[in-house]
Structures are given as C-alpha cells and as structure tokens.
Design a protein around this motif. Structure first.
Motif, PDB file in Angstrom:
ATOM      1  N   VAL A 160      35.805  11.052   5.363  1.00 33.97           N
ATOM      2  CA  VAL A 160      35.082   9.993   6.073  1.00 33.97           C
ATOM      3  C   VAL A 160      33.660   9.847   5.535  1.00 33.97           C
ATOM      4  CG1 VAL A 160      34.256   9.263   8.352  1.00 33.97           C
ATOM      5  CG2 VAL A 160      36.455  10.394   8.129  1.00 33.97           C
ATOM      6  N   SER A 161      33.030  10.949   5.176  1.00 31.09           N
ATOM      7  CA  SER A 161      31.627  10.891   4.746  1.00 31.09           C
ATOM      8  C   SER A 161      31.457  10.076   3.469  1.00 31.09           C
ATOM      9  CB  SER A 161      31.075  12.295   4.532  1.00 31.09           C
ATOM     10  OG  SER A 161      31.749  12.932   3.466  1.00 31.09           O
ATOM     11  N   GLY A 162      32.485  10.032   2.629  1.00 35.14           N
ATOM     12  CA  GLY A 162      32.394   9.233   1.408  1.00 35.14           C
ATOM     13  C   GLY A 162      32.238   7.759   1.710  1.00 35.14           C
ATOM     14  N   PHE A 163      32.998   7.271   2.690  1.00 33.71           N
ATOM     15  CA  PHE A 163      32.899   5.854   3.060  1.00 33.71           C
ATOM     16  C   PHE A 163      31.560   5.550   3.729  1.00 33.71           C
ATOM     17  CE2 PHE A 163      37.617   6.563   3.507  1.00 33.71           C
ATOM     18  CZ  PHE A 163      37.915   6.013   2.279  1.00 33.71           C
ATOM     19  N   VAL A 164      31.168   6.410   4.649  1.00 39.16           N
ATOM     20  CA  VAL A 164      29.906   6.195   5.374  1.00 39.16           C
ATOM     21  C   VAL A 164      28.721   6.314   4.425  1.00 39.16           C
ATOM     22  CG1 VAL A 164      28.420   7.072   7.210  1.00 39.16           C
ATOM     23  CG2 VAL A 164      30.891   6.986   7.540  1.00 39.16           C
ATOM     24  N   GLY A 165      28.730   7.360   3.595  1.00 38.52           N
ATOM     25  CA  GLY A 165      27.614   7.573   2.664  1.00 38.52           C
ATOM     26  C   GLY A 165      27.490   6.455   1.650  1.00 38.52           C
ATOM     27  N   ALA A 166      28.618   5.942   1.152  1.00 41.05           N
ATOM     28  CA  ALA A 166      28.573   4.850   0.178  1.00 41.05           C
ATOM     29  C   ALA A 166      28.002   3.587   0.807  1.00 41.05           C
ATOM     30  CB  ALA A 166      29.971   4.586  -0.376  1.00 41.05           C
ATOM     31  N   GLY A 167      28.382   3.314   2.053  1.00 39.06           N
ATOM     32  CA  GLY A 167      27.849   2.127   2.728  1.00 39.06           C
ATOM     33  C   GLY A 167      26.356   2.225   2.973  1.00 39.06           C
ATOM     34  N   ILE A 168      25.906   3.396   3.374  1.00 42.15           N
ATOM     35  CA  ILE A 168      24.466   3.586   3.603  1.00 42.15           C
ATOM     36  C   ILE A 168      23.707   3.476   2.287  1.00 42.15           C
ATOM     37  CG2 ILE A 168      22.741   5.294   4.298  1.00 42.15           C
ATOM     38  CD1 ILE A 168      24.716   6.256   6.413  1.00 42.15           C
ATOM     39  N   THR A 169      24.249   4.066   1.224  1.00 38.95           N
ATOM     40  CA  THR A 169      23.578   3.994  -0.076  1.00 38.95           C
ATOM     41  C   THR A 169      23.497   2.555  -0.569  1.00 38.95           C
ATOM     42  OG1 THR A 169      24.386   6.196  -0.613  1.00 38.95           O
ATOM     43  CG2 THR A 169      23.650   4.837  -2.445  1.00 38.95           C
ATOM     44  N   ASP A 170      24.578   1.807  -0.428  1.00 37.52           N
ATOM     45  CA  ASP A 170      24.561   0.399  -0.849  1.00 37.52           C
ATOM     46  C   ASP A 170      23.517  -0.392  -0.071  1.00 37.52           C
ATOM     47  OD1 ASP A 170      26.559   0.904  -2.644  1.00 37.52           O
ATOM     48  OD2 ASP A 170      28.173   0.169  -1.336  1.00 37.52           O
ATOM     49  N   GLU A 171      23.394  -0.134   1.217  1.00 34.50           N
ATOM     50  CA  GLU A 171      22.408  -0.856   2.025  1.00 34.50           C
ATOM     51  C   GLU A 171      20.984  -0.502   1.605  1.00 34.50           C
ATOM     52  OE1 GLU A 171      20.891  -3.556   4.450  1.00 34.50           O
ATOM     53  OE2 GLU A 171      23.030  -3.286   4.053  1.00 34.50           O
ATOM     54  N   PHE A 172      20.734   0.780   1.300  1.00 34.07           N
ATOM     55  CA  PHE A 172      19.407   1.176   0.825  1.00 34.07           C
ATOM     56  C   PHE A 172      19.078   0.491  -0.501  1.00 34.07           C
ATOM     57  CE2 PHE A 172      19.452   5.183   3.479  1.00 34.07           C
ATOM     58  CZ  PHE A 172      18.412   4.767   4.285  1.00 34.07           C
ATOM     59  N   VAL A 173      20.061   0.437  -1.394  1.00 35.26           N
ATOM     60  CA  VAL A 173      19.835  -0.197  -2.696  1.00 35.26           C
ATOM     61  C   VAL A 173      19.533  -1.687  -2.510  1.00 35.26           C
ATOM     62  CG1 VAL A 173      20.984  -0.866  -4.847  1.00 35.26           C
ATOM     63  CG2 VAL A 173      21.152   1.476  -4.015  1.00 35.26           C
ATOM     64  N   ARG A 174      20.313  -2.359  -1.655  1.00 42.07           N
ATOM     65  CA  ARG A 174      20.052  -3.779  -1.398  1.00 42.07           C
ATOM     66  C   ARG A 174      18.665  -4.002  -0.823  1.00 42.07           C
ATOM     67  NH1 ARG A 174      24.299  -4.285   2.050  1.00 42.07           N
ATOM     68  NH2 ARG A 174      26.016  -3.591   0.790  1.00 42.07           N
ATOM     69  N   GLU A 175      18.275  -3.172   0.133  1.00 44.06           N
ATOM     70  CA  GLU A 175      16.950  -3.316   0.761  1.00 44.06           C
ATOM     71  C   GLU A 175      15.842  -3.046  -0.251  1.00 44.06           C
ATOM     72  OE1 GLU A 175      14.339  -4.312   3.666  1.00 44.06           O
ATOM     73  OE2 GLU A 175      16.515  -4.400   3.825  1.00 44.06           O
ATOM     74  N   PHE A 176      16.026  -2.044  -1.111  1.00 44.74           N
ATOM     75  CA  PHE A 176      15.024  -1.722  -2.118  1.00 44.74           C
ATOM     76  C   PHE A 176      14.834  -2.890  -3.084  1.00 44.74           C
ATOM     77  CE2 PHE A 176      14.157  -0.143  -6.421  1.00 44.74           C
ATOM     78  CZ  PHE A 176      12.888   0.371  -6.206  1.00 44.74           C
ATOM     79  N   HIS A 177      15.938  -3.452  -3.561  1.00 46.63           N
ATOM     80  CA  HIS A 177      15.829  -4.573  -4.500  1.00 46.63           C
ATOM     81  C   HIS A 177      15.254  -5.801  -3.827  1.00 46.63           C
ATOM     82  CE1 HIS A 177      17.502  -2.596  -7.899  1.00 46.63           C
ATOM     83  NE2 HIS A 177      18.643  -2.303  -7.292  1.00 46.63           N
ATOM     84  N   ARG A 178      15.599  -6.032  -2.565  1.00 47.45           N
ATOM     85  CA  ARG A 178      15.048  -7.170  -1.826  1.00 47.45           C
ATOM     86  C   ARG A 178      13.539  -7.011  -1.666  1.00 47.45           C
ATOM     87  NH1 ARG A 178      17.436  -6.877   3.414  1.00 47.45           N
ATOM     88  NH2 ARG A 178      19.370  -7.119   2.302  1.00 47.45           N
ATOM     89  N   ALA A 179      13.082  -5.819  -1.330  1.00 48.34           N
ATOM     90  CA  ALA A 179      11.648  -5.580  -1.157  1.00 48.34           C
ATOM     91  C   ALA A 179      10.915  -5.676  -2.488  1.00 48.34           C
ATOM     92  CB  ALA A 179      11.417  -4.212  -0.520  1.00 48.34           C
ATOM     93  N   ARG A 180      11.548  -5.168  -3.548  1.00 46.66           N
ATOM     94  CA  ARG A 180      10.903  -5.191  -4.862  1.00 46.66           C
ATOM     95  C   ARG A 180      10.762  -6.614  -5.378  1.00 46.66           C
ATOM     96  NH1 ARG A 180      13.661  -2.574  -9.985  1.00 46.66           N
ATOM     97  NH2 ARG A 180      14.879  -4.424  -9.620  1.00 46.66           N
ATOM     98  N   THR A 181      11.778  -7.444  -5.220  1.00 45.58           N
ATOM     99  CA  THR A 181      11.705  -8.817  -5.716  1.00 45.58           C
ATOM    100  C   THR A 181      10.793  -9.662  -4.842  1.00 45.58           C
ATOM    101  OG1 THR A 181      13.705  -9.379  -4.493  1.00 45.58           O
ATOM    102  CG2 THR A 181      13.970  -8.772  -6.801  1.00 45.58           C
ATOM    103  N   ALA A 182      10.689  -9.362  -3.538  1.00 49.57           N
ATOM    104  CA  ALA A 182       9.813 -10.143  -2.664  1.00 49.57           C
ATOM    105  C   ALA A 182       8.348  -9.875  -3.018  1.00 49.57           C
ATOM    106  CB  ALA A 182      10.071  -9.780  -1.205  1.00 49.57           C
TER     107      ALA A 182
END
Length: 103
Positions: A73-95
């Motif tokens: 289960v942790s693989g699915f949860v961890g991957a989703g959290i990591t993807d969200e962090f990456v999206r937020e980081f790129h959104r903040a960096r481009t803004a």
C-alpha cells in the motif's frame, strides 16, 4: 489643561510597573525563543531515526506483501504524494520565474 501636567514625570509606582511590564515581555520572548529552539533541535536530531524507522517499515511491508501476494500500500500512497510535491514544486518555480522576470 494646566502647564505643570505636561512636564510632570510619572510616579515611582508607574515607572516600576512599566519596568516590570517591559522585563516580563522580554522574559516571555526569551522563553518562547528557547522553547522553539528546543523543538527545532529535537526534530532535527530525531529526523535520522525517523528516516531509518520508515525505511525499516517499508522493508517489512514489502516482505509482508510478498508473503501475502498483494501489492504494498505504501508504494501507491508514497508515489501519489511524491507526484503532488513535484507538481507543486514546478508550479511554484514557474510562477516565480514568470512574475519575477525583468523582460
């Protein structure tokens, strides 16, 4: 208004109360700074232990998943959290890059 009221100094009691107030605020600020510093130091010191325990828990979960024949289960949860962090980081960096650019 009488002229002597303008130049009158505060009495001893009022000056003493002002001194007590000033020093109590300073003491309160020092206490807050000390408590926050202790909390930050504790978190920084415990972080490697937490990382180690999390790594061991992942290995135990993977072992249990292999024995049960189910996906971890942790693989699915961890991957989703990591993807969200990456999206937020790129959104903040481009803004900030587009708004702070001088061109």
């Amino acid at each position: 208004m009488h002229p002597y009221l303008i130049t009158a100094k505060p009495g001893r009691i009022r000056r003493a109360l002002t001194g007590v107030r000033v020093w109590s605020v300073r003491l309160l600020a020092l206490t807050v700074m000390t408590l926050l510093g202790a909390a930050v130091l504790t978190v920084r010191c415990v972080r490697p232990v937490i990382n180690y325990l999390a790594t061991r828990a992942i290995y135990i979960e993977l072992w249990a998943a292999q024995r049960l024949g189910r996906p971890p289960v942790s693989g699915f949860v961890g991957a989703g959290i990591t993807d969200e962090f990456v999206r937020e980081f790129h959104r903040a960096r481009t803004a900030t890059a587009s708004t702070g650019s001088p061109r």
